[in-house]
Design a protein around this motif. Sequence first.
Motif: not given
Length: 222
Positions: A151-157
């Motif tokens: 994942s290249e998300a800014d915020l990963l949960l």
Amino acid sequence: MNDTTPAPRVLLGLREIRKNLPDGITLGPLEWDILKGARIHVRCATSGHWPVLCGLLTGGLEPDWGALEEPRPVKVQTDSTIWERMDAGRTINELLELEGLPESIWLQGRRRPLRIMLDWIGLEPSHMRIALGLAPAGVRERYWVARFLASEADLLLGREVFQVKCPKSRELLRLRWPDWPGAVIAACTAGSLPGAADQKVRISRQGGFSLKDTRQPALSGR
């Protein structure tokens, strides 16, 4: 001499956020700056608090009080969303093409082809050609972990993804932990955390929020 060090970039700022829960408990107040590159460990005394916290951070839930500040658009992704959106009727090869995953990721301090990571996690060529829904449960789980890792998300949960038992998956989570470009929030036991945490957050049974930050004095809620 003037300090010219740039201030840490705030991805999301939670300002006195409170959320009423069905059991009569109020979650919060949440006063929290989530910084780019942060590694955050969250412990919730009640399992139901994590989905609510995820909903607030992803924008799926509106707070009853307070505000969520987003200085610039932030892409947020959760392990549960990745799992729910995996198309069981497609093969892993098809999913890799359709989901627009990067061709390479940072791992152990260097760029490595995504296919190398898939090999490391134990996804063999024969697995790649089977519809995900027909593959053994372990194959689907390993692809889920790989999808999360890429994942290249800014915020990963994530919560369940950090509790997988597969040794190869756990090892890759550990290796990827320092190299994710964005912030990562792991809601798991301390023993399941794949690396060191910059911030430690606790949500009490009564909904109180506390934050221990190595860059700031400890903050506490009720």
